[in-house]
Motif scaffolding. Sequence first.
Motif, PDB file in Angstrom:
ATOM      1  N   PRO A 251     -45.845 -24.886 -48.851  1.00  9.95           N
ATOM      2  CA  PRO A 251     -45.308 -24.358 -47.586  1.00  9.95           C
ATOM      3  C   PRO A 251     -44.975 -22.875 -47.631  1.00  9.95           C
ATOM      4  N   GLU A 252     -44.565 -22.364 -48.808  1.00 12.91           N
ATOM      5  CA  GLU A 252     -44.219 -20.945 -48.896  1.00 12.91           C
ATOM      6  C   GLU A 252     -45.422 -20.064 -48.552  1.00 12.91           C
ATOM      7  N   ARG A 253     -46.569 -20.442 -49.032  1.00 16.26           N
ATOM      8  CA  ARG A 253     -47.783 -19.658 -48.768  1.00 16.26           C
ATOM      9  C   ARG A 253     -48.017 -19.494 -47.270  1.00 16.26           C
ATOM     10  N   TYR A 254     -47.895 -20.587 -46.533  1.00 13.19           N
ATOM     11  CA  TYR A 254     -48.246 -20.560 -45.116  1.00 13.19           C
ATOM     12  C   TYR A 254     -47.122 -19.982 -44.250  1.00 13.19           C
ATOM     13  N   LEU A 255     -45.880 -20.208 -44.626  1.00 17.49           N
ATOM     14  CA  LEU A 255     -44.776 -19.614 -43.876  1.00 17.49           C
ATOM     15  C   LEU A 255     -44.773 -18.097 -44.035  1.00 17.49           C
ATOM     16  N   LYS A 256     -45.025 -17.642 -45.249  1.00 15.31           N
ATOM     17  CA  LYS A 256     -45.053 -16.194 -45.485  1.00 15.31           C
ATOM     18  C   LYS A 256     -46.221 -15.541 -44.758  1.00 15.31           C
ATOM     19  N   ALA A 257     -47.346 -16.252 -44.670  1.00 13.90           N
ATOM     20  CA  ALA A 257     -48.512 -15.672 -43.990  1.00 13.90           C
ATOM     21  C   ALA A 257     -48.214 -15.373 -42.527  1.00 13.90           C
ATOM     22  N   LEU A 258     -47.364 -16.196 -41.911  1.00 13.47           N
ATOM     23  CA  LEU A 258     -46.976 -15.980 -40.518  1.00 13.47           C
ATOM     24  C   LEU A 258     -45.639 -15.259 -40.398  1.00 13.47           C
ATOM     25  N   GLN A 259     -45.092 -14.849 -41.530  1.00 12.94           N
ATOM     26  CA  GLN A 259     -43.812 -14.131 -41.564  1.00 12.94           C
ATOM     27  C   GLN A 259     -42.710 -14.941 -40.883  1.00 12.94           C
ATOM     28  N   ILE A 260     -42.669 -16.230 -41.205  1.00 14.01           N
ATOM     29  CA  ILE A 260     -41.675 -17.140 -40.635  1.00 14.01           C
ATOM     30  C   ILE A 260     -40.520 -17.307 -41.614  1.00 14.01           C
ATOM     31  N   THR A 261     -39.313 -17.055 -41.134  1.00 10.47           N
ATOM     32  CA  THR A 261     -38.095 -17.341 -41.896  1.00 10.47           C
ATOM     33  C   THR A 261     -37.254 -18.304 -41.076  1.00 10.47           C
ATOM     34  N   PRO A 262     -37.032 -19.518 -41.546  1.00  7.68           N
ATOM     35  CA  PRO A 262     -36.250 -20.483 -40.768  1.00  7.68           C
ATOM     36  C   PRO A 262     -34.781 -20.098 -40.717  1.00  7.68           C
ATOM     37  N   PRO A 263     -34.056 -20.611 -39.741  1.00  6.89           N
ATOM     38  CA  PRO A 263     -32.631 -20.288 -39.625  1.00  6.89           C
ATOM     39  C   PRO A 263     -31.814 -20.967 -40.720  1.00  6.89           C
ATOM     40  N   SER A 264     -30.648 -20.414 -40.993  1.00  3.43           N
ATOM     41  CA  SER A 264     -29.752 -21.014 -41.977  1.00  3.43           C
ATOM     42  C   SER A 264     -29.203 -22.343 -41.454  1.00  3.43           C
ATOM     43  N   LEU A 265     -28.942 -23.254 -42.371  1.00  4.03           N
ATOM     44  CA  LEU A 265     -28.346 -24.544 -42.009  1.00  4.03           C
ATOM     45  C   LEU A 265     -26.837 -24.436 -41.811  1.00  4.03           C
ATOM     46  N   PHE A 266     -26.265 -23.318 -42.244  1.00  4.93           N
ATOM     47  CA  PHE A 266     -24.820 -23.168 -42.234  1.00  4.93           C
ATOM     48  C   PHE A 266     -24.373 -22.171 -41.166  1.00  4.93           C
ATOM     49  N   ALA A 267     -23.214 -22.441 -40.604  1.00  3.80           N
ATOM     50  CA  ALA A 267     -22.646 -21.507 -39.633  1.00  3.80           C
ATOM     51  C   ALA A 267     -22.393 -20.169 -40.332  1.00  3.80           C
ATOM     52  N   LYS A 268     -22.924 -19.102 -39.752  1.00 10.54           N
ATOM     53  CA  LYS A 268     -22.797 -17.752 -40.311  1.00 10.54           C
ATOM     54  C   LYS A 268     -23.388 -17.662 -41.715  1.00 10.54           C
ATOM     55  N   GLY A 269     -24.375 -18.536 -41.978  1.00  8.16           N
ATOM     56  CA  GLY A 269     -25.019 -18.522 -43.284  1.00  8.16           C
ATOM     57  C   GLY A 269     -25.952 -17.339 -43.430  1.00  8.16           C
ATOM     58  N   GLN A 270     -26.241 -16.992 -44.664  1.00  4.97           N
ATOM     59  CA  GLN A 270     -27.150 -15.891 -44.919  1.00  4.97           C
ATOM     60  C   GLN A 270     -28.595 -16.312 -44.656  1.00  4.97           C
ATOM     61  N   LYS A 271     -29.447 -15.332 -44.462  1.00  8.91           N
ATOM     62  CA  LYS A 271     -30.850 -15.572 -44.163  1.00  8.91           C
ATOM     63  C   LYS A 271     -31.525 -16.308 -45.316  1.00  8.91           C
ATOM     64  N   PRO A 272     -32.130 -17.480 -45.066  1.00  4.67           N
ATOM     65  CA  PRO A 272     -32.810 -18.203 -46.140  1.00  4.67           C
ATOM     66  C   PRO A 272     -33.980 -17.401 -46.708  1.00  4.67           C
ATOM     67  N   ILE A 273     -34.284 -17.671 -47.963  1.00  5.42           N
ATOM     68  CA  ILE A 273     -35.411 -17.045 -48.632  1.00  5.42           C
ATOM     69  C   ILE A 273     -36.501 -18.086 -48.823  1.00  5.42           C
ATOM     70  N   VAL A 274     -37.683 -17.800 -48.318  1.00 10.08           N
ATOM     71  CA  VAL A 274     -38.790 -18.756 -48.421  1.00 10.08           C
ATOM     72  C   VAL A 274     -39.408 -18.625 -49.806  1.00 10.08           C
ATOM     73  N   ASP A 275     -38.852 -19.406 -50.724  1.00 11.83           N
ATOM     74  CA  ASP A 275     -39.294 -19.381 -52.104  1.00 11.83           C
ATOM     75  C   ASP A 275     -39.111 -20.786 -52.684  1.00 11.83           C
ATOM     76  N   SER A 276     -40.040 -21.207 -53.521  1.00 17.34           N
ATOM     77  CA  SER A 276     -39.987 -22.572 -54.057  1.00 17.34           C
ATOM     78  C   SER A 276     -38.725 -22.812 -54.882  1.00 17.34           C
TER      79      SER A 276
END
Length: 206
Positions: free
Chosen positions: A97-122
């Motif tokens: 999934p990292e390969r394809y999310l990065k290709a479209l420059q997609i970063t999903p939202p954090s699961l936590f309130a006021k959480g930091q930006k998730p990093i798309v990495d295995s």
Amino acid sequence: MIGTKRAAFAARRTAAACVLAVAIALLLHPPARGQQYVPTDPQEHPRLDYRDSMFTLNDRCPVRQAKLNPTYRPVYVNRKPVAFCCMTCPGVFVQDPERYLKALQITPPSLFAKGQKPIVDSSLRYRIGFEIYYFSRRAEIDRFKKDPLRYCGDLTDPVTMVRFHPTPSSPHIVYADRTYYFASDSSLTQFLEKPEQHKDRRNGMN
């Protein structure tokens, strides 16, 4: 003449059988509940709006870069749907999934309130059943694992593909170092009969 009629009859019978087979498949595995395309720019790549009030993270197939098709079930990443163009792409996507999310420059939202930006990495990825989750650091993964039902949102039953909200009483097991929750005891039973068949997304219907 008789041979021609027989050939035509056989062709019609084959076509009818194909239609029936597709109908049965759709009954057993109803299509994803994509309700409508959401106008976007560019217009040839609209997002999808699903009945669970979620817009897709992507506006084109992450595997083939083609227009999204509401017939096929999405893969959920951080509780948001990622949709696809065809039957085979979901099974390809979940392998890397990292390969394809990065290709479209997609970063999903954090699961936590006021959480930091998730990093798309295995190394910062965690899975429950078919769901994929990303975090900003290891401490967030540990926080999630301590109380997964608080943060995971709705899940997909790996056998029936039904979306449901898990509770502490929901049937669940750990298989191949991954936790799977089920909407019913019968789903768990079917999973245990053929776990390798059900442990990962294989296509657009299951």
